[in-house]
Write a protein that holds these residues in place. Structure first.
Motif, short mmCIF file in Angstrom:
data_model
loop_
_atom_site.label_atom_id
_atom_site.label_comp_id
_atom_site.label_asym_id
_atom_site.label_seq_id
_atom_site.Cartn_x
_atom_site.Cartn_y
_atom_site.Cartn_z
N GLN A 196 -5.23 6.98 -9.74
CA GLN A 196 -4.53 7.53 -10.57
C GLN A 196 -3.11 7.40 -10.26
O GLN A 196 -2.04 8.10 -10.99
N LEU A 197 -2.98 6.51 -9.23
CA LEU A 197 -1.40 6.17 -8.84
C LEU A 197 -0.63 4.91 -9.79
O LEU A 197 -1.51 4.21 -10.21
N GLN A 198 0.48 4.91 -9.83
CA GLN A 198 1.35 3.92 -10.50
C GLN A 198 1.03 2.62 -9.48
O GLN A 198 0.96 2.70 -8.25
N PRO A 199 1.00 1.39 -10.10
CA PRO A 199 0.77 0.25 -9.29
C PRO A 199 1.90 0.22 -7.90
O PRO A 199 1.44 -0.37 -6.98
N GLY A 200 2.96 0.52 -8.44
CA GLY A 200 4.11 0.30 -7.16
C GLY A 200 3.61 1.24 -6.14
O GLY A 200 3.89 1.05 -4.97
N GLU A 201 3.25 2.71 -6.44
CA GLU A 201 2.81 3.51 -5.44
C GLU A 201 1.50 3.05 -4.66
O GLU A 201 1.36 3.23 -3.32
N MET A 202 0.55 2.40 -5.39
CA MET A 202 -0.61 2.03 -4.82
C MET A 202 -0.21 0.75 -3.74
O MET A 202 -0.75 0.63 -3.00
N HIS A 203 0.84 -0.06 -4.19
CA HIS A 203 1.11 -1.25 -3.31
C HIS A 203 1.51 -0.70 -2.14
O HIS A 203 1.43 -1.06 -0.98
N GLN A 204 2.49 0.48 -2.53
CA GLN A 204 3.14 1.17 -1.03
C GLN A 204 2.32 1.63 -0.07
O GLN A 204 2.30 1.47 0.95
#
Lengths: 127, 195
Positions: A18-26
């Motif tokens: 459910q996270l945005q790709p940027g948040e997942m990457h972080q």
């Protein structure tokens, strides 16, 4: 929302995609440098659940454990052992006071009695 | 660091080091609770990973706290989080050992590939040198690791995106990035030591 719940929610959202790709990457980058976070993510993934209720219960257990120490402390200060020692000491003090009083009283009583007069006549001894 | 009497009002403003110090001096479990509580969800997840059982993991979280009560009064801990991680992990491994269960650790997770290469001559600007070394080290990685590392670190893609682009499954992506990162570090250290 406290730190635990926030982190747990983030892990949950991450595992559910459910996270945005940027948040997942972080989060993934963070986990690469933080083995505790990585293991926790792996654990929740394996268990296939992130249970907020479970964590609340754990927090409750921790609070109870801490409250237990406070109760122990209180019990230590006013426990039956301490009370027994204090009672014994008090009783011994009371007995000592009575004995002292008796001794003093006896002594005073003795002093208060009238002195007997004894007349002694000395006669020269016959040669 | 001076011992301070901590009241609930000022408690929240204390740093981890101050809490550690004050706990070591006073033995106040409330302070230890403040230290431990922020890591509970992570510790529980870690225990789930190793013990694979919810009830056992819950008990383990509390047993680890019990261990902290004694250990943190004796030991002076400078990096609490890494120290706690080691303690918690060891506790879980000991639990498994005592239950006569041996943890299954996959080769993919821990295996670090080691590759030999020629050392190039390094001259010039330090940052430029580092970038040159890194580029050379990336090239030393196998093709899969190289591709995953470039996508993850240079293009800042998440595992899911890396998996979509490369066609690898998520576990392979994770493994490639973890091993690739490890190999890169070994390679960079080798160059850094000038060996």
């Amino acid at each position: 929302m406290d730190h635990n719940e926030h982190l747990l929610l983030k892990i949950q959202q991450y595992l559910q995609g459910q996270l945005q790709p940027g948040e997942m990457h972080q989060l993934e980058r963070e986990a690469l440098d933080d083995p505790m976070l990585q293991d926790a993510i792996d654990g929740y993934r394996q268990a296939k659940l992130v249970d907020h209720r479970q964590l609340s219960l754990l927090q409750q257990r921790l609070e109870n454990r801490i409250a237990g120490q406070l109760a122990e402390k209180t019990a230590f200060y006013f426990g039956w052992q301490r009370l027994a020692v204090a009672a014994t000491a008090g009783l011994l003090f009371f007995i000592a006071c009575i004995l002292l009083w008796m001794v003093i009283n006896h002594h005073q009583h003795k002093q208060a009695q009238p002195q007997k007069k004894v007349d002694v006549e000395l006669t020269p001894a016959p040669h | 660091m001076a011992f301070k009497k901590i009241t609930p009002e000022i408690r929240s403003g204390f740093s981890e080091q101050e809490l550690l110090f004050n706990y070591r001096v006073s033995g106040d479990l409330e302070l230890l609770g403040l230290l431990y509580e922020p890591y509970m969800s992570l510790i529980y997840g870690l225990c789930l990973k190793y013990l694979k059982d919810e009830a056992k993991s819950e008990d383990a979280v509390m047993q680890i706290f019990e261990q902290l009560i004694g250990k943190l009064r004796i030991h002076e801990v400078s990096h609490f989080k890494s120290w706690l991680y080691t303690l918690a992990r060891n506790h879980c491994l000991m639990e498994l050992r005592s239950a006569d269960k041996h943890p299954h650790i996959s080769i993919e997770e821990t295996f670090v590939e080691f590759e030999h290469f020629e050392h190039p001559a390094i001259t010039g600007d330090p940052l430029e040198e580092k970038l040159t070394i890194m580029e050379q080290c990336v090239q030393q990685l196998n093709a899969d690791q190289q591709q995953c590392i470039r996508l993850f670190y240079l293009e800042e893609k998440c595992y899911k995106e890396v998996a979509e682009i490369t066609g690898f499954d998520l576990n392979k992506v994770k493994s490639c990035i973890q091993n690739g990162k490890r190999n890169l570090k070994i390679c960079m250290d080798k160059f850094g030591n000038g060996s």
